[in-house]
Write an enzyme that holds these catalytic residues in place. Structure first.
Site, PDB file in Angstrom:
ATOM      1  N   LYS A  65       0.801  -1.226   0.000  1.00 57.00           N
ATOM      2  CA  LYS A  65       0.000   0.000   0.000  1.00 57.00           C
ATOM      3  C   LYS A  65       0.837   1.281   0.000  1.00 57.00           C
ATOM      4  CE  LYS A  65      -4.392  -1.384   0.150  1.00 57.00           C
ATOM      5  NZ  LYS A  65      -5.447  -0.877  -0.731  1.00 57.00           N
ATOM      6  N   SER A  86       0.614 -10.141  -0.366  1.00 59.22           N
ATOM      7  CA  SER A  86       0.353  -8.698  -0.353  1.00 59.22           C
ATOM      8  C   SER A  86       0.640  -8.007   0.963  1.00 59.22           C
ATOM      9  CB  SER A  86      -1.107  -8.437  -0.743  1.00 59.22           C
ATOM     10  OG  SER A  86      -1.986  -9.071   0.172  1.00 59.22           O
TER      11      SER A  86
END
Length: 422
Positions: A59, A315
């Site tokens: 992110k 992720s």
């Protein structure tokens, strides 16, 4: 005139510019072959380790790329985001690096570990505001501040610069695997920013690669939207996979993903829990639920991927240790090793001993027992949780309970009652 917001496609030039912008900010995370998964699937399984970023997820890429693109008029009243997890940490670190003031709205029940992480990354540049019980409450509060103070909202996925930042994951994979053709890429999808960005890169540079996006079964927003051929909001979702559970994907990401994804599949939350525990116990890799999604889908493609080069995007690894008990429980339930019953105990001395000695097998374990004795009843009931050695032990156990008049009910398939136990 066409609405550009529905026809946006990230260009290679914009993605390469994002990669340059992120140099020294986001790590070029390793692409590592995993021997265990490669052996199990008779394929070359590579893990793209975005969990090794400073903020422990990809992110930071989108957040920094977006925030660093703002002009002076857009930052003079501060920036705002709403997030209970990885996006908040990416925004917080970006604010500190760019020396900008930011306000991060988080739901009040957010675990303290996540709140402290956001404060650590943002230091004096961010204020954390806890509001409401859900992400939607935090989001509405954030938007209200943006309107009142003319602040700039940083969306976690429905933004061009965010998508271009996340796309740099794909750019790195192609560069790191240039000696070998990549046949498949598996990646998680929540709001769709990563999926839209990465799939756009491969559409340009490696169109033969099949991009498989993986959603939690309890929040299939992208799959539903693609099937309906329009961005569709789900009425209810299971929030367990908090990094990928959204009611509605981004309009920008949906318009891209419906053209660039080969398939979207879902995986059971219990399967995700099994994978988290397996990665920890066998590979010493800590992942959050969303970080395990890509690996969970491999068995659905086991025949297709044999002998192929496969990349799975890990992720993130922002997993709260306090969730491990729930993760273990869900994994056992999915494996059909944990079962809950209502057991009837005759009102006589020794009934519990008879149940333990005569009904339970030598490898059955009582993990939950809730019993209140009441007078003047022929039978008393208890809620009992049992852990079995094998799923095959269940039917003989139930049959023995019924023969001996201990059986009351089976609770695993009664969600209205079951939610109070798990």
């Amino acid at each position: 005139m066409k609405d550009t917001k529905t026809t946006y496609r990230p260009t290679l030039k914009a993605i390469e510019a994002a990669a340059e912008n992120l140099q020294g900010i986001a790590s070029v995370t390793p692409l590592i072959k995993n021997a265990r998964y490669s052996k199990d699937y008779e394929a070359n399984i590579f893990l793209k380790r975005e969990d090794l970023q400073e903020v422990r997820s990809y992110k930071i890429r989108g957040a920094y790329n977006k925030i660093s693109s703002l002009d002076s008029s857009q930052i003079e009243n501060g920036i705002v985001c709403a997030s209970a997890g990885n996006h908040a940490q990416g925004v917080a670190l970006s604010c500190k690096l760019l020396k900008l003031k930011g306000t991060i709205f988080m739901p009040s029940p957010t675990p303290n570990q996540k709140i402290e992480q956001v404060k650590m990354f943002g230091e004096d540049y961010v204020d954390v505001v806890l509001v409401g019980d859900t992400f939607d409450d935090a989001y509405h509060a954030a938007m209200q501040q943006c309107e009142e103070l003319n602040s700039t909202f940083i969306h976690p996925f429905n933004d061009e610069k965010v998508i271009e930042g996340q796309a740099t994951v794909g750019l790195e994979i192609i560069d790191q695997a240039k000696a070998h053709p990549i046949h498949y890429v598996f990646l998680p999808v929540g709001g769709g920013g990563l999926a839209a960005g990465l799939s756009s890169v491969f559409k340009i540079l490696s169109p033969q690669t099949k991009i498989i996006s993986v959603e939690p079964k309890g929040a299939p927003a992208m799959l539903t939207s693609i099937r309906e051929n329009k961005n569709t909001e789900l009425q209810t979702i299971d929030n367990f996979v908090d990094g990928a559970a959204v009611k509605r994907v981004g309009d920008l990401s949906f318009s891209i993903c419906k053209e660039t994804l080969h398939r979207v599949v879902t995986v059971d939350e219990g399967k995700i829990c099994q994978t988290i525990l397996s990665l920890y116990n066998k590979d010493a890799i800590v992942v959050e639920p969303a970080g395990a999604l890509s690996l969970c889908a491999l068995d659905q493609f086991s025949e297709e991927i044999k002998g192929k080069n496969v990349v799975c995007v890990i992720s993130g690894s922002n997993n709260d240790i306090t969730r491990m008990a729930e993760i273990t429980e869900r994994a056992l339930l999915y494996a059909q090793l944990k079962h809950y019953f209502i057991i009837k105990f005759p009102q006589r001395a020794g009934a519990l001993r008879d149940f333990v000695v005569d009904i339970l097998g030598p490898t059955d374990d009582i993990t939950h027992f809730e019993y209140t004795k009441k007078a003047n009843r022929e039978n008393e009931v208890a809620v009992v949780g049992l852990q079995l050695k094998s799923p095959d032990d269940l039917e003989p156990l139930i049959a023995k309970m019924k023969r001996n008049n201990f059986y009351g009910d089976y609770l695993n398939d009664k969600p209205d009652l079951f939610q109070f136990l798990v």
